[in-house]
Design an enzyme around this catalytic site. Structure first.
Site: not given
Length: 555
Positions: A71, A73, A94, A105, A273, A301, A381, A409
């Site tokens: 998210k 990224t 954030r 994480k 979140a 999230f 991906f 990415w």
């Protein structure tokens, strides 16, 4: 491909004043924290109050899995793409917490060629905001126990204290503790505990305040417990809210940094979140809207957590009017929702994807309840197949949601052009934003509405003690507050084992607390904890620094 930290360390950053120049911020508008970080002064924010607002786009995601969604990224890469397309775009994210950085994480600065930099600073101490929040929070906790030790003039019941201490680290040993052992000189022994800093009500207050004065008033309204005759006790009554505000006078100013492609980004505030409201600061988001054509912000999230709280809490309090949503998904994650083991995700599996895509469909349905056009961003991906992509397109088409591939990415802004074009089309559509529920609904009705409409549950179960607590809050005047649900991020339900789109279940309300300073009620569902723990092999084991101060292994 190089690691995130290698890419970040090779970035050619511009001096932060050059970044400020791009959005019209003058040297006197910012306070430098070295060459690549700055805080924006309130004088500059006030000067920009009458400037027109940019269009506001929220980036959210499907229910997260260990396969990853991307998210932050996607938010950064989409910002790069829109700037390449001639749309002056400012990002508002954030701040990362040290807990996930050293846990499992990871950080929150994006990844690959879609990052905000300086990455190491942002993920570690940054401008000291987290430490200031911890200090202000623990000052109140210390003042509370000191008041009881020094005679307890307010008549605080030590068995009804609701205010825990905080530390910005995953430390399960501090979840439940006993304090003040060692004799009368150390105070009154009682059961206590710690939360992670990002779960602090003070974090929420910093992120929802309009300015320093508003911050101080909200701090004074924090309820720390109750008296022997069941009346709430506030920080204002303990007379430390002014000192707390003094500790936060710089932390409340937005932080300006840059992306890898030298575009502006505000990184400010960091509530989780799953246990808090999951959005960056209102001050930073509003400032970003004054400085460009489009503002991109994210909420933590899945959309059942961060997005719902963004709409029902942040937008409600801030008078924000979002105009589009980007919903991030990966084929890998959707196959996990369909029951595929993480080791098997690189193989094409249309049957599992068919089952897992129900999770995406539920989030699409939820976002439509708020009246907003959306784009599904497939964070691509290398092993995703054309058949898998087409399956998702077909499902989204049935629900009226456009799908765009994102390769930010690996390619940075260039990899987000398709997504950028889709977002611009979404912004041309009509937006009819509305919140899910009105504030004046009874607390239980608000909880039922969130549980049934957003989570897909059949209803909410709660013990009698919690029902009584809800009645007490309504009698005390807290009934008109919105609800901030704390629950697992791993499922639409409150059970982390129920992946995909759970049906025929009820959620369990374990407890409910008032965050009167933040302005919402916190409903704890299932087994959610406000202090995470470290995994068997924490990420901290792989982080190091050499004799020249160069950090390795951060990500």
């Amino acid at each position: 491909m190089k690691s995130d930290i290698q890419i970040a360390q090779e970035a050619k950053m511009e001096h932060i004043q050059k970044i400020a120049d791009k959005v019209g911020l003058k040297p006197e508008d910012i306070e430098l924290y070295g060459d690549y970080k700055a805080k924006v002064k309130f004088e500059a924010i006030k000067r920009l109050e009458d400037a027109p607002d940019a269009k506001l786009v929220l980036v959210t995601a499907i229910t997260p899995t260990p396969a990853g969604e991307g998210k932050s990224t996607t938010t950064v890469g989409l910002g790069e793409a829109l700037n390449k397309m001639g749309k002056k775009t400012v990002i508002a994210l954030r701040e990362p917490s040290l807990g996930p950085c050293f846990g499992i994480k990871g950080g929150a600065a994006g990844g690959g060629y879609a990052q905000v930099v300086p990455m190491e600073d942002i993920n570690l101490h940054f401008t000291g905001d987290m430490h200031a929040i911890s200090a202000a929070h623990n000052l109140l906790a210390a003042a509370l126990d000191n008041h009881i030790k020094q005679g307890n003039d307010l008549g605080i019941d030590p068995t009804r204290i609701s205010f825990k201490r905080v530390v910005d680290m995953n430390d399960r040993a501090l979840r439940d503790i006993v304090i003040a052992l060692g004799g009368p000189a150390n105070g009154l022994p009682r059961q206590d505990g710690f939360m992670i800093t990002v779960a602090s009500e003070i974090m929420a207050i910093l992120c929802l305040s309009q300015d320093l004065e508003d911050l101080k008033n909200r701090l004074g309204n924090i309820v720390v417990g109750s008296t022997f005759d069941r009346k709430p006790v506030t920080a204002k009554e303990l007379k430390v809210h002014g000192a707390m505000a003094a500790l936060l006078k710089d932390a409340v100013k937005p932080n300006l940094v840059q992306t890898l492609e030298n575009n502006p980004a505000f990184v400010h505030g960091g509530p989780f979140a799953n246990i808090a409201h999951g959005c960056n600061s209102l001050i930073a988001t509003k400032l970003a809207r004054k400085l460009g054509d489009i503002t991109l912000t994210e909420a933590g999230f899945g959309a059942d957590l961060g997005a719902e709280k963004f709409f029902d809490i942040k937008c409600r309090f801030g008078g924000l009017d979002p105009e589009a949503v980007v919903l991030v998904a990966t084929i890998r994650a959707l196959k996990m929702h369909g029951g595929v083991d993480k080791k098997e995700l690189e193989k094409e599996n249309l049957q599992a994807l068919e089952e897992g895509v129900e999770n995406l469909e539920k989030h699409i349905e939820n976002i439509k309840k708020f009246g907003l056009p959306l784009v599904v961003a497939i964070n691509r991906f290398p092993h995703d197949t054309e058949k898998e992509i087409e399956l998702i397109r077909a499902h989204c088409e049935k629900l009226g949601a456009e799908v765009a591939l994102s390769e930010v990415w690996a390619k940075g802004g260039e990899g987000g052009i398709e997504l950028g074009e889709a977002v611009l089309r979404a912004l041309d559509k009509e937006s009819n934003f509305k919140v899910l529920y009105e504030s004046d609904l009874p607390i239980i009705e608000k909880l039922e509405k969130i549980a049934t409409e957003i989570y897909g549950a059949d209803g909410v179960d709660m013990p009698k003690a919690v029902e009584n607590k809800i009645k007490k809050f309504e009698e005390q005047g807290y009934g008109n507050m919105p609800i901030c649900v704390a629950k697992t991020q791993a499922s639409l339900s409150d059970d982390p084992t129920l992946v995909g789109r759970p049906r025929n279940y009820r959620v369990s309300l374990r407890d409910i607390n008032v965050s009167a300073g933040a302005g919402f009620l916190v409903a704890l569902m299932g087994s959610i904890m406000v202090m995470p723990g470290l995994p068997k092999k924490p990420a901290a084991e792989g982080i190091d620094v050499d004799k020249d101060g160069k950090i390795s292994g951060l990500f």
